[in-house]
Motif scaffolding. Structure first.
Motif, PDB file in Angstrom:
ATOM      1  N   LEU A  14      21.402  21.274  17.876  1.00 45.33           N
ATOM      2  CA  LEU A  14      22.797  20.901  17.677  1.00 45.33           C
ATOM      3  C   LEU A  14      22.935  19.697  16.752  1.00 45.33           C
ATOM      4  O   LEU A  14      23.918  19.585  16.007  1.00 45.33           O
ATOM      5  N   ARG A  15      21.978  18.802  16.801  1.00 45.45           N
ATOM      6  CA  ARG A  15      22.049  17.589  15.984  1.00 45.45           C
ATOM      7  C   ARG A  15      21.498  17.795  14.577  1.00 45.45           C
ATOM      8  O   ARG A  15      21.678  16.920  13.733  1.00 45.45           O
ATOM      9  N   THR A  16      20.840  18.912  14.330  1.00 46.18           N
ATOM     10  CA  THR A  16      20.248  19.138  13.007  1.00 46.18           C
ATOM     11  C   THR A  16      20.905  20.326  12.320  1.00 46.18           C
ATOM     12  O   THR A  16      21.952  20.195  11.709  1.00 46.18           O
ATOM     13  N   TRP A  17      20.302  21.520  12.434  1.00 45.60           N
ATOM     14  CA  TRP A  17      20.769  22.646  11.624  1.00 45.60           C
ATOM     15  C   TRP A  17      22.136  23.167  12.030  1.00 45.60           C
ATOM     16  O   TRP A  17      22.892  23.649  11.179  1.00 45.60           O
ATOM     17  N   ARG A  74      24.810  21.605  12.788  1.00 45.50           N
ATOM     18  CA  ARG A  74      25.875  20.840  12.138  1.00 45.50           C
ATOM     19  C   ARG A  74      26.176  21.375  10.746  1.00 45.50           C
ATOM     20  O   ARG A  74      27.311  21.287  10.270  1.00 45.50           O
ATOM     21  N   LYS A  75      25.163  21.964  10.098  1.00 49.81           N
ATOM     22  CA  LYS A  75      25.346  22.464   8.739  1.00 49.81           C
ATOM     23  C   LYS A  75      26.058  23.811   8.705  1.00 49.81           C
ATOM     24  O   LYS A  75      26.439  24.279   7.629  1.00 49.81           O
ATOM     25  N   GLY A  82      28.913  24.332  10.290  1.00 55.38           N
ATOM     26  CA  GLY A  82      30.344  24.093  10.446  1.00 55.38           C
ATOM     27  C   GLY A  82      30.901  24.795  11.664  1.00 55.38           C
ATOM     28  O   GLY A  82      30.363  24.688  12.777  1.00 55.38           O
ATOM     29  N   ARG A 136      29.809  22.302  18.357  1.00 56.10           N
ATOM     30  CA  ARG A 136      29.525  20.900  18.029  1.00 56.10           C
ATOM     31  C   ARG A 136      29.176  20.156  19.307  1.00 56.10           C
ATOM     32  O   ARG A 136      29.817  20.338  20.349  1.00 56.10           O
TER      33      ARG A 136
END
Length: 481
Positions: A238-241, A243-244, A246, A251
């Protein structure tokens, strides 16, 4: 009636009044005094219904005002649990416990002839002596359970003594009313007060998921992972890929490592598992699934595979032993041949992967009922959820379970590849067959051990498909011979 006398017993109500203290949540307790039952012992603010004219919420509000001088609005009362209690003297009663976190006024002693103290306590630092009936209710509440039986024996102490703990929680057919209080408090610190909880956990998984509806509108999801590894992997993803991606992924709002809990934003759409779609709609969906997979796998630069990171062939013997009675003739030999050849396959680059990329974890909107067979690829939105198996690995790791969805439908596979932006290499196709075979045997073994015929059938179906698709042996480079 089998007995000679109809069972009658009083109903009483108990107030679990909560506030946020300097170092965490606190609950209000009062100490009984005078010529009353359990004098000198701590208990919740509580009391009986006055008569058939009074419902349990009205009784709770009345008792809170009479004993503690506070005003509670009925909309602030939330049912917590029920305890069927029998005291040491043999008399029984049914206790209804309610949680309240909002009120008017300051709690204070209103009936000094029956109460000589009132104070706030942390749930893990309770005063003594505490009435055992009260402790049974508080322990049931803190465990997130909906009901308990607390039948004390003659000679048991009225005060709580761990040596005489008679609490027996009852499992609920619909799951807990909500997550454990500590998780609820963590959630409300992140998003504000929650009005209702809905258990949306998938029956087959150990992790639990609740849908939380806020008092001031809004919906979130709260997930409690079954182990530390799942929690760490989901939080990392959740904190890495994620987020990309959208809007195509949830989130992360808040995470608590001790509770193994996360609060997530809601993602629009419904799971594609079991959805019946028109062929044009299906192709558009699989095109977007390919786009989604590309977004995950390209979220960070690829890197060389670590040494010894090939397929999990070491577990093959154990899984085959558990699945053997459900395999068709030739299945085991086929799997062992794939396992043997896996040792010679070239390593594949590692990328970010979802790890459980299948239709039940992929959402789509709008609903299929709103779509015709003439669906443009751009008109379809898909999103991914459930990242607890997310970790770096070969890209084909995400195609193992997804490939079952396009079995017999080459048009769907072609649509996926179009969205993905490339075809699979020969080495990837070989690795996919091996990983799918191992996953099938693992699923059969698990399903057989846990009474899950759907998993057994899915594994057998996949093995049959793989054997039909890979009749020829595979060379060390992945090319068919």
């Amino acid at each position: 009636m089998s007995g000679l006398q109809r069972h009658r017993e009083p109903i009483d109500v108990h107030l679990i009044l909560l506030r946020e203290g300097p170092i965490g949540p606190e609950v209000l307790l009062s100490r009984r005094a005078g010529d009353v039952y359990a004098s000198g012992m701590w208990h919740f603010v509580s009391g009986h219904l006055d008569g058939p004219h009074e419902d349990v919420v009205s009784a709770l509000i009345r008792e809170a005002h009479e004993e503690a001088g506070i005003i509670i609005d009925a909309s602030a009362v939330r049912f917590a649990l029920t305890v069927h209690h029998r005291g040491p003297g043999g008399r029984t009663r049914t206790g209804m416990f309610f949680e309240v976190t909002a009120w008017e006024g300051t709690p204070s002693i209103q009936e000094p002839d029956v109460c000589d103290a009132m104070a706030w306590f942390a749930p893990d630092a309770l005063p003594e002596p505490l009435v055992a009936y009260c402790r049974a209710g508080l322990d049931t509440y803190r465990a997130g359970e909906a009901m308990a039986i607390h039948f004390q024996e003659p000679g048991d102490p009225i005060a709580y003594d761990p040596a005489f703990d008679r609490r027996r929680p009852l499992p609920s057919a619909i799951g807990p009313v909500g997550p454990a209080p500590a998780v609820r408090e963590f959630t409300e610190r992140a998003i504000g007060r929650v009005s209702t909880w809905t258990n949306v956990s998938w029956a087959r998984e150990g992790s639990r998921v609740w849908q939380a509806h806020g008092v001031e509108d809004g919906t979130w999801f709260v997930k409690i992972h079954q182990n530390d590894r799942f929690h760490q992997r989901e939080v990392r993803g959740l904190r890495t890929w994620a987020r990309k991606l959208g809007a195509a992924a949830p989130r992360l709002v808040a995470a608590d490592e001790t509770l193994r809990a996360v609060v997530l934003t809601a993602v629009p759409g419904r799971p594609l598992h079991g959805a019946v779609l028109a062929p044009g709609r299906e192709r558009a969906v699989f095109y977007q699934i390919g786009v989604l997979a590309r977004g995950i796998h390209q979220a960070s630069p690829p890197r060389p595979a670590p040494a010894g990171s090939g397929p999990a062939v070491a577990k093959a013997d154990r899984h085959l032993a558990g699945a053997r009675s459900h395999l068709l003739p030739g299945d085991e030999e086929f799997v062992r041949e794939l396992v043997r050849q896996a040792e010679d396959l070239p390593p594949l680059e590692w990328v970010e992967t979802h790890g459980d990329f299948q239709l039940r974890n992929i959402l789509s909107t709008p609903d299929a009922a709103d779509e015709t067979d003439e669906t443009d690829d751009r008109d379809v939105f898909v999103a991914v959820i459930d990242l607890e198996r997310s970790e770096p690995g070969p890209a084909v790791r995400d195609l193992v379970r997804l490939s079952d969805a396009w079995a017999g439908r080459p048009d769907l596979f072609e649509a996926f590849l179009a969205g993905y932006g490339r075809s699979l290499t020969a080495a990837e196709e070989a690795r996919l067959a091996i990983e799918a075979a191992l996953d099938s045997v693992s699923g059969i073994a698990y399903g057989a051990a846990h009474g899950d015929p759907e998993l057994v059938e899915r594994g057998r179906r996949t093995l049959t498909r793989l054997r039909a698709e890979h009749r020829a042996a595979l060379s060390p480079t992945g090319d068919a011979t």
